[in-house]
Motif scaffolding. Structure first.
Motif, PDB file in Angstrom:
ATOM      1  N   ILE A  64      12.835  -0.944 -13.232  1.00  0.00           N
ATOM      2  CA  ILE A  64      13.609   0.059 -13.033  1.00  0.00           C
ATOM      3  C   ILE A  64      14.949  -0.422 -12.610  1.00  0.00           C
ATOM      4  O   ILE A  64      15.175  -1.360 -11.650  1.00  0.00           O
ATOM      5  CB  ILE A  64      13.105   0.715 -11.408  1.00  0.00           C
ATOM      6  CG1 ILE A  64      11.803   1.455 -11.510  1.00  0.00           C
ATOM      7  CG2 ILE A  64      14.041   1.844 -11.027  1.00  0.00           C
ATOM      8  CD1 ILE A  64      11.071   1.751 -10.222  1.00  0.00           C
ATOM      9  N   MET A  65      15.987   0.091 -13.508  1.00  0.00           N
ATOM     10  CA  MET A  65      17.366  -0.037 -13.337  1.00  0.00           C
ATOM     11  C   MET A  65      17.713  -1.847 -13.444  1.00  0.00           C
ATOM     12  O   MET A  65      18.131  -2.557 -12.679  1.00  0.00           O
ATOM     13  CB  MET A  65      17.895   0.352 -11.857  1.00  0.00           C
ATOM     14  CG  MET A  65      17.816   1.557 -11.630  1.00  0.00           C
ATOM     15  SD  MET A  65      19.005   2.553 -12.623  1.00  0.00           S
ATOM     16  CE  MET A  65      20.726   1.974 -11.932  1.00  0.00           C
ATOM     17  N   HIS A  66      16.696  -2.335 -14.222  1.00  0.00           N
ATOM     18  CA  HIS A  66      16.938  -3.924 -14.694  1.00  0.00           C
ATOM     19  C   HIS A  66      16.151  -4.670 -13.726  1.00  0.00           C
ATOM     20  O   HIS A  66      16.394  -5.748 -13.806  1.00  0.00           O
ATOM     21  CB  HIS A  66      18.271  -4.272 -14.909  1.00  0.00           C
ATOM     22  CG  HIS A  66      19.144  -3.433 -15.905  1.00  0.00           C
ATOM     23  ND1 HIS A  66      18.826  -3.358 -17.318  1.00  0.00           N
ATOM     24  CD2 HIS A  66      20.093  -2.385 -15.632  1.00  0.00           C
ATOM     25  CE1 HIS A  66      19.680  -2.642 -17.768  1.00  0.00           C
ATOM     26  NE2 HIS A  66      20.390  -1.856 -16.976  1.00  0.00           N
ATOM     27  N   ASP A  67      15.435  -4.188 -12.639  1.00  0.00           N
ATOM     28  CA  ASP A  67      14.685  -5.045 -11.743  1.00  0.00           C
ATOM     29  C   ASP A  67      13.084  -4.557 -11.738  1.00  0.00           C
ATOM     30  O   ASP A  67      12.722  -3.294 -12.207  1.00  0.00           O
ATOM     31  CB  ASP A  67      15.154  -4.601 -10.378  1.00  0.00           C
ATOM     32  CG  ASP A  67      16.397  -5.319 -10.139  1.00  0.00           C
ATOM     33  OD1 ASP A  67      16.808  -6.347 -10.446  1.00  0.00           O
ATOM     34  OD2 ASP A  67      17.180  -4.521  -9.428  1.00  0.00           O
ATOM     35  N   ARG A  68      12.477  -5.620 -11.810  1.00  0.00           N
ATOM     36  CA  ARG A  68      10.892  -5.519 -12.117  1.00  0.00           C
ATOM     37  C   ARG A  68      10.214  -5.321 -10.715  1.00  0.00           C
ATOM     38  O   ARG A  68      10.572  -6.292 -10.020  1.00  0.00           O
ATOM     39  CB  ARG A  68      10.330  -6.340 -12.893  1.00  0.00           C
ATOM     40  CG  ARG A  68       8.865  -6.196 -13.185  1.00  0.00           C
ATOM     41  CD  ARG A  68       8.427  -7.234 -14.559  1.00  0.00           C
ATOM     42  NE  ARG A  68       9.099  -6.705 -15.517  1.00  0.00           N
ATOM     43  CZ  ARG A  68       8.462  -5.770 -16.481  1.00  0.00           C
ATOM     44  NH1 ARG A  68       7.497  -5.313 -16.098  1.00  0.00           N
ATOM     45  NH2 ARG A  68       8.824  -5.633 -17.533  1.00  0.00           N
TER      46      ARG A  68
END
Length: 203
Positions: A64-68
């Protein structure tokens, strides 16, 4: 931690006070000193849980938004909730769940709970005090952990927590635990059972 906002205690309800220790089901047979068979069955269940597509997805994580983000799952605790012997003892943050288990008896033949109507034995509630900030740290012989909301709904419905206990540990003798006894009342047992939708609310 889920279900803990503003809470000071976790609870364990039992329809009677068993005369010896209060310990995980893995250690209740005092004549047994070999646990590999039970642990194999439990770990087979963990492997089965890991084969579920949603469990795999949540374990691998969702970007989500480049965070896992991944979900921490206590697979041993989930195996415990599905009848396997483990070194975990069940606790709950939900007083109504504790009252349900304190006023019902489990019939393993029918896999059903029934309200307690006999009044010859006392029921009991254990209250486990959450001593922050180290309540979820490892202590000598035991550690408290979260099951939380999962793909499998039973642990979330029961607001379940787990006490991971070494052999020889006894909930009754822990300094942060208090016991409260009560006399069974069939009308109250029936009322609690009915409020739980005959147990379906927690299973």
């Amino acid at each position: 931690k889920p279900n803990l906002r503003g809470r000071k205690f976790l609870y364990r309800g039992q329809s009677q006070d068993y005369p010896k220790t209060c310990t995980p089901n893995l250690f209740r047979d005092e004549s047994k000193s070999y646990f590999l068979d039970d642990l194999i069955w439990s770990q087979e269940m963990e492997l089965l849980l890991l084969s579920h597509p949603l469990v795999r997805l949540l374990k691998q994580g969702i970007e989500i938004m480049h965070d896992r983000f991944s979900i921490l799952m206590n697979l041993g605790g989930l195996a415990q909730h599905y009848y396997h012997k483990t070194c975990f003892l069940d606790l709950t943050s939900y007083t109504n769940a504790a009252k349900f288990f304190a006023t019902t008896n489990y019939d393993s033949n029918s896999d059903e709970y029934h309200p307690v109507h006999k009044t010859d034995k006392l029921g009991m509630i254990y209250c486990y005090e959450l001593q922050m900030p180290g309540a979820f740290s490892y202590h000598k012989g035991y550690a408290l952990s979260v099951i939380g909301k999962q793909v499998f709904m039973r642990s979330g419905a029961q607001h379940g927590f787990l006490l991971d206990m070494d052999k020889g540990m006894d909930l009754k003798t822990m300094p942060q635990v208090k016991k409260f006894y009560f006399r069974h009342n069939p009308a109250i047992s029936d009322e609690i059972f009915k409020a739980s939708n005959d147990g379906k609310k927690y299973f």
